[in-house]
Write an enzyme that holds these catalytic residues in place. Structure first.
Site, mmCIF file in Angstrom:
data_model
loop_
_atom_site.group_PDB
_atom_site.id
_atom_site.type_symbol
_atom_site.label_atom_id
_atom_site.label_comp_id
_atom_site.label_asym_id
_atom_site.label_seq_id
_atom_site.Cartn_x
_atom_site.Cartn_y
_atom_site.Cartn_z
ATOM 1 N N PHE A 1 8.292 36.096 8.635
ATOM 2 C CA PHE A 1 6.938 36.181 7.751
ATOM 3 C C PHE A 1 7.211 36.805 6.545
ATOM 4 C CE2 PHE A 1 5.481 34.953 11.801
ATOM 5 C CZ PHE A 1 4.008 34.529 11.595
ATOM 6 N N HIS B 1 8.793 -5.634 -1.212
ATOM 7 C CA HIS B 1 8.118 -6.451 -2.015
ATOM 8 C C HIS B 1 7.271 -6.008 -3.054
ATOM 9 C CE1 HIS B 1 8.324 -9.535 1.686
ATOM 10 N NE2 HIS B 1 9.379 -9.553 1.255
ATOM 11 N N ARG C 1 1.756 30.060 10.220
ATOM 12 C CA ARG C 1 1.891 30.009 11.689
ATOM 13 C C ARG C 1 1.570 28.443 12.039
ATOM 14 N NH1 ARG C 1 -0.600 35.693 11.802
ATOM 15 N NH2 ARG C 1 0.846 37.048 13.110
ATOM 16 N N GLY D 1 -2.230 38.881 15.595
ATOM 17 C CA GLY D 1 -1.255 37.746 15.134
ATOM 18 C C GLY D 1 -0.807 36.950 16.403
ATOM 19 N N LYS E 1 0.912 46.312 18.658
ATOM 20 C CA LYS E 1 1.437 47.198 17.155
ATOM 21 C C LYS E 1 0.679 48.563 16.890
ATOM 22 C CE LYS E 1 -2.184 44.717 14.539
ATOM 23 N NZ LYS E 1 -2.630 43.716 13.513
ATOM 24 N N ASP F 1 0.787 -1.205 0.045
ATOM 25 C CA ASP F 1 0.143 0.252 0.012
ATOM 26 C C ASP F 1 0.702 1.354 0.130
ATOM 27 O OD1 ASP F 1 0.612 0.821 2.935
ATOM 28 O OD2 ASP F 1 -0.288 -1.272 3.282
ATOM 29 N N GLY G 1 6.365 37.008 20.047
ATOM 30 C CA GLY G 1 6.603 38.197 20.509
ATOM 31 C C GLY G 1 7.088 39.488 19.601
ATOM 32 N N SER G 2 6.211 40.351 19.912
ATOM 33 C CA SER G 2 6.092 41.676 18.865
ATOM 34 C C SER G 2 6.054 42.897 19.545
ATOM 35 C CB SER G 2 5.239 41.330 17.724
ATOM 36 O OG SER G 2 4.142 41.490 18.170
#
Length: 478
Positions: free
Chosen positions: A355, A150, A372, A400, A389, A112, A287-288
Site C-alpha cells: 500500500f 473491416h 483494495r 482495513g 493494529k 463499433d 493479514g496484519s
C-alpha cells in the site's frame, strides 16, 4: 451446463493462463448493446433497390448493387454507418467479462468501439488498429491489441462493406491478412457472435489450412442450435437444421470446433465460469498484526511461510498487499518455493502490491479503497488471519481488513476466515458462519463444510495449510 461447454472452458482457460488466447468478435457480440446486424444496417438500401431485406442473404452483394446504382459513390453508405454505429453504446456483460481476463489479442469485423471501451473500463490500454499504417506502430504500455479488419466507425469512408471492398482487401489490407494468418497459427481463438459467412476470413482460414494441413491449431466457436421460427414451414426448418450441421462439420476442416448451445445465455454462463475459474487460481491473503496472540509470533511466521510456499507449489498465484506483521512471511514462502522450482516464474506465482503510504490524509481512504478493490478483484479466494493494529496507544480491530472482507464478498470471492487467529479474522468468521448460505451461494455442501471447518481449526501450521489447500481445491472444483 453441457459437458462440451465445460470442456471448452477447461481447454480455453489453459490457453489464457499460458498467454495464448485470442478472441474473434462478430456482430452477434455487439447486438445486445443495441447495434444492428447487417440485415438491419442495409434495410434502407434494400428498399431503395426494391428488394426485400428479409429475404436477402448476400449483404455484400446488396451493398455493391447500391454502390453501382450511385456510380461508385459511397456517401450514403458512409452516412448509414455513422447513423447506426456512431451513437455511443455501453459494452455488454460479455465484453466486460472478456476485458477482465488477461487476453491480449482481439480481432473483429465490427465497426463499433465496445471492445476498446471495455478494456479501458478495466484500466487496460488497448492498441487499436484499423488501417495498415496502424500495424507498423506500437502503442506504448499497451495491454491488448484490437485488430478491426473491416475498419472503424471513426473512419467510415474506408470501411469494408461492399463487394468492391472485399475484392480489393488482399491488396489494400494485405498486412491484415498476414497478421491474422500469423495469429491463427500461434494463438487459440474463440469466435463469438460470428456466422462464418465473411469471405475475407474464409480466404485466410483456407490459406492457413493449406499451409499447415493436419497441424492446424485448435480454435472454438459458439452456435445456437437452430429452432423453428414463427411461420417457418417444416421443410424449411429441416433444411436449416441440416445446413447448420453441415457448416459445423465443414469448420472442422479448419480445426474449429463448434460448441452448440440451446440458448445464448449459455454462452454468457460459459464466459462467467471461465472468469471465475481463472480468478480461482489466484488467492488473496489478507493479514496484519501488531499483536500476535493467540497464535504467537512464531506460529504466525511459520504459518505465513508455509502458506505462501504451498500455494505456489500447487500452482496458485498469491495476491497480497503485504500486510504488516504477516505479509513478509507469506512473501518469503512464495519466493523460496519459486526459486527452488524450475517450473514457475515469480511473476506467475505472486502479485505483490504494498500500500502506498505517501497519500494525503484527506485522500487516503478513497485511494486505499480503490487500491483494495483492484487488488482483490484479481483473485477468486480470500484468506483472512489476525487483523489488528495500534491506534491511540491501544490495540484495535484492523478496519482495513474488514473493508477487504466486504470487497471480497461483493466480488464473490470464496472467503476463508481463520477464526482461531483472533481479532478481525475471528469477527469475520463469526459473521460468515452465522449465515453460510448467504456467503457461499455457489459452493457445494462439501465445500461449505471444508471452508467453515477452517474457522475453528487450531493446529500446527503444516496441518492448517494442508487443510486450506484441500478446501480451496474442493471449493473451486469445476
Amino acid at each position: 451446463m453441457k459437458q462440451k461447454v465445460k470442456q471448452f472452458v477447461e481447454r480455453y482457460l489453459k490457453e489464457i493462463i499460458e498467454g495464448n488466447a485470442a478472441v474473434f468478435a462478430g456482430a452477434g457480440l455487439s447486438a445486445p448493446a443495441g447495434f444492428v446486424n447487417w440485415r438491419e444496417l442495409l434495410r434502407p438500401i434494400a428498399e431503395e433497390l426494391d428488394l426485400d431485406a428479409d429475404i436477402e442473404t448476400d449483404f455484400v452483394a446488396l451493398a455493391q448493387f447500391h454502390r453501382n446504382k450511385h456510380h461508385g459513390n459511397k456517401g450514403q453508405q458512409n452516412q448509414l454507418l455513422i447513423e447506426r454505429f456512431g451513437v455511443p453504446k455501453s459494452p455488454t456483460a460479455n465484453h466486460d467479462m472478456l476485458a477482465k481476463l488477461p487476453i491480449e489479442t482481439y480481432w473483429t469485423t465490427n465497426y463499433d468501439d465496445l471492445i476498446e471501451k471495455a478494456l479501458l473500463a478495466h484500466g487496460k490500454t488497448p492498441d487499436v488498429k484499423y488501417t495498415e499504417a496502424h500495424l507498423a506502430l506500437t502503442r506504448r504500455g499497451r495491454d491488448a491489441v484490437v485488430y478491426k479488419m473491416h475498419g472503424d466507425i471513426s473512419n467510415p469512408q474506408d470501411a469494408v462493406l461492399a463487394k468492391d471492398d472485399y475484392e480489393r482487401y488482399h491488396v489494400n489490407r494485405a498486412a491484415f491478412v498476414t497478421a491474422l494468418s500469423g495469429d491463427l497459427v500461434s494463438r487459440t481463438f474463440v469466435f463469438l457472435g460470428f456466422s462464418f459467412t465473411d469471405p475475407n476470413l474464409d480466404y485466410i482460414l483456407s490459406r492457413v489450412r493449406l499451409n499447415l494441413e493436419e497441424n492446424q491449431r485448435k480454435h472454438y466457436c459458439f452456435f445456437k442450435k437452430r429452432v423453428k421460427l414463427t411461420g417457418e414451414t417444416e421443410e424449411a426448418f429441416k433444411n436449416a437444421v441440416v445446413r447448420q450441421e453441415l457448416v459445423i462439420a465443414d469448420l472442422l476442416r479448419f480445426n474449429i470446433e463448434a460448441v452448440l448451445v440451446d440458448e445464448y445465455a449459455e454462452i454468457d454462463e460459459a464466459l462467467q465460469l471461465l472468469h471465475r475459474l481463472y480468478r480461482s487460481k489466484s488467492v488473496f491473503v489478507s493479514g496484519s498484526a501488531e499483536i500476535f496472540e493467540p497464535w504467537g509470533r512464531a506460529k504466525v511466521d511459520a504459518f505465513g511461510r508455509i502458506l505462501g510456499s504451498e500455494l505456489a507449489k500447487h500452482g496458485y498465484r498469491v495476491v497480497t498487499g503485504l500486510g504488516k506483521g504477516v505479509g513478509d512471511a507469506v512473501l518469503s514462502g512464495v519466493v523460496d518455493q519459486v526459486y527452488r522450482s524450475s517450473k514457475s516464474q515469480l511473476d506467475e506465482a505472486l502479485l505483490l502490491r504494498p500500500f502506498p503510504q505517501q497519500i494525503a490524509a484527506g485522500e487516503r481512504d478513497a485511494v486505499w479503497k480503490r487500491y483494495r478493490e483492484e487488488l482483490i478483484g484479481q483473485a477468486g479466494v480470500a484468506i483472512f488471519l489476525l487483523g489488528n493494529k495500534i491506534e491511540d496507544g491501544k490495540n484495535v480491530i484492523a478496519d482495513g481488513m474488514k473493508q477487504e472482507f466486504e470487497i471480497a464478498v461483493a466480488e464473490k470471492l470464496i472467503v476463508i476466515a481463520l477464526g482461531t487467529s483472533g481479532h478481525a479474522a475471528s469477527e469475520i468468521f463469526d459473521q460468515v458462519a452465522g449465515k453460510p448460505d448467504a456467503y457461499f451461494v455457489d459452493l457445494s455442501a462439501e465445500a461449505k463444510s471444508a471452508v467453515l471447518m477452517l474457522g475453528t481449526l487450531d493446529a500446527e501450521p503444516e496441518v492448517m495449510v494442508s487443510e486450506i489447500i484441500k478446501a480451496i481445491a474442493v471449493s473451486t472444483k469445476k
